[in-house]
Motif scaffolding. Structure first.
Motif, short mmCIF file in Angstrom:
data_model
loop_
_atom_site.label_atom_id
_atom_site.label_comp_id
_atom_site.label_asym_id
_atom_site.label_seq_id
_atom_site.Cartn_x
_atom_site.Cartn_y
_atom_site.Cartn_z
N THR A 194 -7.16 -45.30 -32.04
CA THR A 194 -6.74 -44.59 -33.55
C THR A 194 -6.30 -45.47 -34.48
O THR A 194 -6.81 -45.04 -35.78
N ASN A 195 -5.87 -46.63 -34.19
CA ASN A 195 -5.58 -47.56 -35.40
C ASN A 195 -6.12 -48.95 -35.31
O ASN A 195 -5.50 -49.85 -35.81
N GLU A 196 -7.14 -49.27 -34.75
CA GLU A 196 -8.00 -50.33 -34.79
C GLU A 196 -9.52 -49.98 -34.51
O GLU A 196 -9.82 -48.90 -33.76
N PHE A 197 -10.34 -50.83 -34.90
CA PHE A 197 -11.69 -50.68 -34.41
C PHE A 197 -12.29 -52.24 -34.45
O PHE A 197 -11.69 -53.07 -34.89
N THR A 198 -13.27 -52.26 -33.60
CA THR A 198 -13.90 -53.56 -33.28
C THR A 198 -15.30 -53.45 -33.36
O THR A 198 -16.07 -52.44 -33.01
N VAL A 199 -16.11 -54.37 -34.14
CA VAL A 199 -17.32 -54.40 -34.34
C VAL A 199 -17.77 -55.48 -33.76
O VAL A 199 -17.25 -56.82 -33.62
N VAL A 200 -19.20 -55.38 -32.93
CA VAL A 200 -19.70 -56.34 -32.17
C VAL A 200 -20.99 -56.68 -32.92
O VAL A 200 -21.76 -55.77 -33.03
N ILE A 201 -21.05 -57.95 -33.08
CA ILE A 201 -22.31 -58.49 -33.90
C ILE A 201 -22.75 -59.76 -33.26
O ILE A 201 -22.12 -60.34 -32.46
N SER A 202 -23.93 -60.04 -33.72
CA SER A 202 -24.58 -61.27 -33.17
C SER A 202 -23.70 -62.52 -33.64
O SER A 202 -22.74 -62.84 -34.67
N ASP A 203 -23.69 -63.69 -32.78
CA ASP A 203 -22.93 -64.90 -33.12
C ASP A 203 -23.42 -65.30 -34.38
O ASP A 203 -22.58 -65.93 -35.17
N ASP A 204 -24.44 -65.39 -34.87
CA ASP A 204 -25.21 -65.91 -36.05
C ASP A 204 -24.38 -65.30 -37.25
O ASP A 204 -24.33 -65.79 -38.22
N ASP A 205 -23.96 -63.92 -37.02
CA ASP A 205 -23.34 -63.27 -38.19
C ASP A 205 -21.79 -63.40 -38.25
O ASP A 205 -21.03 -62.74 -39.37
N ILE A 206 -21.07 -63.86 -37.40
CA ILE A 206 -19.56 -63.72 -37.00
C ILE A 206 -18.72 -64.61 -38.24
O ILE A 206 -17.89 -64.01 -38.90
N HIS A 207 -19.42 -65.54 -38.70
CA HIS A 207 -18.54 -66.31 -39.89
C HIS A 207 -18.86 -65.42 -41.00
O HIS A 207 -17.56 -65.19 -41.90
N ARG A 208 -19.97 -65.04 -41.37
CA ARG A 208 -20.27 -64.23 -42.62
C ARG A 208 -19.36 -63.11 -42.68
O ARG A 208 -18.76 -62.66 -43.66
N ALA A 209 -19.33 -62.31 -41.60
CA ALA A 209 -18.46 -61.10 -41.38
C ALA A 209 -17.07 -61.40 -41.49
O ALA A 209 -16.51 -60.46 -42.32
N PHE A 210 -16.37 -62.08 -40.91
CA PHE A 210 -15.38 -62.53 -40.96
C PHE A 210 -14.80 -62.91 -42.45
O PHE A 210 -13.87 -62.46 -43.16
N THR A 211 -15.65 -63.72 -42.97
CA THR A 211 -15.22 -64.24 -44.41
C THR A 211 -15.31 -62.92 -45.27
O THR A 211 -14.47 -62.88 -46.16
N ILE A 212 -16.19 -62.04 -45.26
CA ILE A 212 -16.31 -60.86 -46.01
C ILE A 212 -15.22 -60.18 -46.08
O ILE A 212 -14.58 -59.52 -47.02
N LEU A 213 -14.83 -59.77 -44.74
CA LEU A 213 -13.26 -59.09 -44.49
C LEU A 213 -12.24 -59.61 -45.02
O LEU A 213 -11.32 -59.04 -45.70
N MET A 214 -12.04 -61.03 -44.88
CA MET A 214 -10.90 -61.62 -45.30
C MET A 214 -10.78 -62.02 -46.70
O MET A 214 -9.70 -61.73 -47.58
N GLU A 215 -12.00 -61.96 -47.55
CA GLU A 215 -12.23 -61.96 -48.92
C GLU A 215 -11.88 -60.77 -49.61
O GLU A 215 -11.10 -60.67 -50.45
N ALA A 216 -12.46 -59.59 -48.72
CA ALA A 216 -12.01 -58.19 -49.46
C ALA A 216 -10.58 -57.87 -49.27
O ALA A 216 -9.76 -57.32 -50.12
N LYS A 217 -9.84 -58.34 -48.26
CA LYS A 217 -8.43 -58.17 -48.02
C LYS A 217 -7.65 -59.01 -49.16
O LYS A 217 -6.66 -58.67 -49.73
N ARG A 218 -8.24 -60.07 -49.17
CA ARG A 218 -7.19 -60.89 -50.32
C ARG A 218 -7.48 -60.42 -51.67
O ARG A 218 -6.67 -60.51 -52.43
N GLN A 219 -8.80 -60.14 -51.99
CA GLN A 219 -8.85 -59.39 -53.45
C GLN A 219 -7.91 -58.20 -53.56
O GLN A 219 -7.47 -57.95 -54.62
N ALA A 220 -7.83 -57.17 -52.51
CA ALA A 220 -7.27 -56.21 -52.53
C ALA A 220 -5.90 -56.33 -52.70
O ALA A 220 -5.08 -55.54 -53.39
N GLY A 221 -5.30 -57.56 -52.58
CA GLY A 221 -3.65 -57.97 -52.71
C GLY A 221 -3.53 -58.45 -53.82
O GLY A 221 -2.30 -58.69 -54.31
N ILE A 222 -4.45 -58.92 -54.61
CA ILE A 222 -4.36 -59.28 -56.03
C ILE A 222 -3.72 -58.19 -56.76
O ILE A 222 -4.23 -57.15 -56.89
#
Length: 222
Positions: A194-222
Motif C-alpha cells: 500500500t505505502n511502499e514499493f520495491t524495484v529489483v534491478i541489476s547490480d550494475d544499475d543500482i548506483h545510478r538508480a539510487f542516485t536518480i531517486l535521491m537527486e529527484a527527492k532533493r530537487q523536489a525539496g528546493i
C-alpha cells in the motif's frame, strides 16, 4: 466535435513518453505535427493544416511543463526512506497446487535466519520469488520439483516509502519509473504494497538508480 487544441491534447496525453519528451524539449514540433495530423483529423472530423497542429503544440507545451513540474514535486517531495538491498536473486515458477506448500516450507526454513530477504509475488499463472543470494541452494532444493521459468542472479533492490495519500494520487509510479526509464535502467521486478514499493534491478544499475531517486527527492525539496 473537438477543436484542434483539444484533439492535440487528447492525443498527447495518451502517449506519456511523448509528453515527457515535449516537456524536456526533445521533440521537433514540425515533424511531430505531421505524424499526429491523421489522428487529429479523425478527432476533429476535417482536414487540418500542419501549422494549426504546430500552433496547438506550442500552446500546450508550457501547460504540460507546469503540470509535470507540479505533479512530480507533489509525488517526490513526500517520499520517505529509500532502502537499498544487494545480493538478491529472482526465481519464477509456474503456479501449481504444490507451490503453496513449498512456499510455506521455505518461509518456515528462513524465519530464524538473520538478514535474509524473501518475498513472493503471485500472478495468475506464475509466482516470483525474490530472495537473498545466500539461500539460493535452499530455494533450488525445496522447489526442485516445480517448473522453473526463469532464474536471475546479481540483483539488488531499492525500496521507497511512499506517503499515505499515494493511493489517491494519479501517476505516482509513472513519475518515478519515468526517471529510471529515461536513464535506460531496466527493472527486473516490481514489488508493491500500500505505502511502499520495491524495484529489483541489476547490480550494475543500482548506483545510478539510487542516485536518480535521491537527486529527484532533493530537487523536489528546493
Amino acid at each position: 466535435m473537438l477543436t484542434i487544441p483539444n484533439a492535440v491534447e487528447e492525443v498527447i496525453k495518451k502517449k506519456p513518453f511523448l509528453e515527457g519528451a515535449l516537456v524536456e524539449g526533445l521533440v521537433n514540433l514540425s515533424a511531430l505535427a505531421r505524424q499526429l495530423k491523421p489522428d487529429i483529423e479523425k478527432k476533429v472530423g476535417k482536414e487540418v493544416n500542419d501549422s494549426a497542429v504546430i500552433m496547438a503544440l506550442n500552446r500546450l507545451v508550457p501547460r504540460l511543463e507546469l503540470m509535470s513540474a507540479m505533479k512530480f514535486k507533489k509525488v517526490v517531495e513526500n517520499i520517505g526512506d529509500i532502502i537499498v538491498r544487494s545480493n538478491l536473486a529472482d526465481f519464477a515458477f509456474v503456479n501449481s497446487p504444490s507451490l503453496y506448500e513449498k512456499q510455506s516450507l521455505l518461509l518456515d526454513s528462513v524465519r530464524n535466519m538473520k538478514d535474509v530477504f524473501c518475498t513472493f509475488s503471485q500472478g495468475i499463472y506464475e509466482t516470483t520469488l525474490v530472495v537473498s543470494s545466500s539461500i539460493i541452494p535452499l530455494v533450488e532444493e525445496i522447489f526442485a520439483a516445480e517448473t522453473n521459468i526463469a532464474k536471475t542472479t546479481n540483483l539488488s533492490s531499492i525500496t521507497v516509502k511512499l506517503p499515505s495519500e499515494n493511493t489517491i494520487c494519479p501517476g505516482v509510479y509513472y513519475y518515478i519509473f519515468k526517471e529510471l526509464a529515461w536513464d535506460n535502467i531496466n527493472i527486473t521486478e516490481v514489488i508493491s504494497t500500500t505505502n511502499e514499493f520495491t524495484v529489483v534491478i541489476s547490480d550494475d544499475d543500482i548506483h545510478r538508480a539510487f542516485t536518480i531517486l535521491m537527486e529527484a527527492k532533493r530537487q523536489a525539496g528546493i
